[in-house]
Design a protein around this motif. Sequence first.
Motif, PDB file in Angstrom:
ATOM      1  N   SER A  76       0.845  -1.188   0.000  1.00 14.76           N
ATOM      2  CA  SER A  76       0.000   0.000   0.000  1.00 14.76           C
ATOM      3  C   SER A  76       0.879   1.237   0.000  1.00 14.76           C
ATOM      4  O   SER A  76       2.069   1.169   0.294  1.00 14.76           O
ATOM      5  CB  SER A  76      -0.911   0.001   1.231  1.00 14.76           C
ATOM      6  N   ALA A 128      -1.814   2.965   4.099  1.00  7.93           N
ATOM      7  CA  ALA A 128      -1.502   1.943   5.096  1.00  7.93           C
ATOM      8  C   ALA A 128      -1.640   2.492   6.506  1.00  7.93           C
ATOM      9  O   ALA A 128      -2.100   1.792   7.421  1.00  7.93           O
ATOM     10  CB  ALA A 128      -0.089   1.405   4.875  1.00  7.93           C
ATOM     11  N   GLY A 147      -4.437   0.300   7.728  1.00  8.78           N
ATOM     12  CA  GLY A 147      -3.663  -0.897   8.017  1.00  8.78           C
ATOM     13  C   GLY A 147      -3.473  -1.258   9.471  1.00  8.78           C
ATOM     14  O   GLY A 147      -2.731  -2.199   9.773  1.00  8.78           O
ATOM     15  N   LEU A 191       5.225  -5.820   5.301  1.00  9.10           N
ATOM     16  CA  LEU A 191       4.782  -4.602   4.628  1.00  9.10           C
ATOM     17  C   LEU A 191       5.661  -4.249   3.436  1.00  9.10           C
ATOM     18  O   LEU A 191       6.874  -4.151   3.544  1.00  9.10           O
ATOM     19  CB  LEU A 191       4.803  -3.439   5.620  1.00  9.10           C
ATOM     20  N   VAL A 193       5.718  -1.021   1.174  1.00 11.76           N
ATOM     21  CA  VAL A 193       5.132   0.306   1.235  1.00 11.76           C
ATOM     22  C   VAL A 193       5.673   1.202   0.125  1.00 11.76           C
ATOM     23  O   VAL A 193       6.868   1.223  -0.153  1.00 11.76           O
ATOM     24  CB  VAL A 193       5.383   0.939   2.623  1.00 11.76           C
TER      25      VAL A 193
END
Length: 258
Positions: free
Chosen positions: A190, A195, A199, A207, A209
Amino acid sequence: MLKPRLAALAHSLKSHRALPAKHLSLAITGAILAGTAALTGATGTALASTTDHNPRHEVQQGARAFTYGVDVSRYESQYDWTASPAQFGIIKATEGTSFRDSSFARHWSEMGKKGIVRGAYHFGHPRNNPIAEAEYFLAMVNSQPAKAGDLLVLDLEATDGRSVAEVNAWAKAWLSHVKAKTGITPMIYSGWNFADTYGKGLAQYPLWVAHYSKTKGAITPPADWKSWAIHQYTDSPIDQNVSALTPAELRGLGRPAV
């Protein structure tokens, strides 16, 4: 995974099967980097922003060597994996319950031949049943030969008009179902802001990112995460990433050895 080109956008406006809109506001970001080729794109319903001025965005890793990788989709259908410097690659497999990426099989096979870490991602739509979407993704992934270390990823950046709680619950259902069916703890992709908002409570999942306004690797994780596995730092001329993990450590997040 964050930016379609204009041609792709024009096409997407004509089709309900268009890819996510996350790329629109990011079409001017990133400097062109040598050694890579192809354009990337997608359209949809909600933007996972990769920019933020929150002071928590500080350097996580300091000066160190990172593992370089790329992610591609049908917009880079002829990407040359043989010449690529990437040590890992993650490719789009599916979206929702009706879109299958036409280049998935080729990318999967080429990465397998090269022997780099490979992964498949699904672009989620919280308007749909999460279990139906998870099964749709797994059917696509399972249609190709598997190797130990293969990564599975949920691309979470669309809300489809759902609330924070609804999107969060949807993601938890998708992720837990895939883990239960495969034994793999999926990764979640994300944008940083998305996030951080949607998230919370997902920190058990590694993760990946996206944040383009930060130097590669120079970010701290959002929401409840204590670390990040991959940082997507630009989408120009294709999506480029660094991992804080070695290739062997990345494989450790993927499919267990038989």
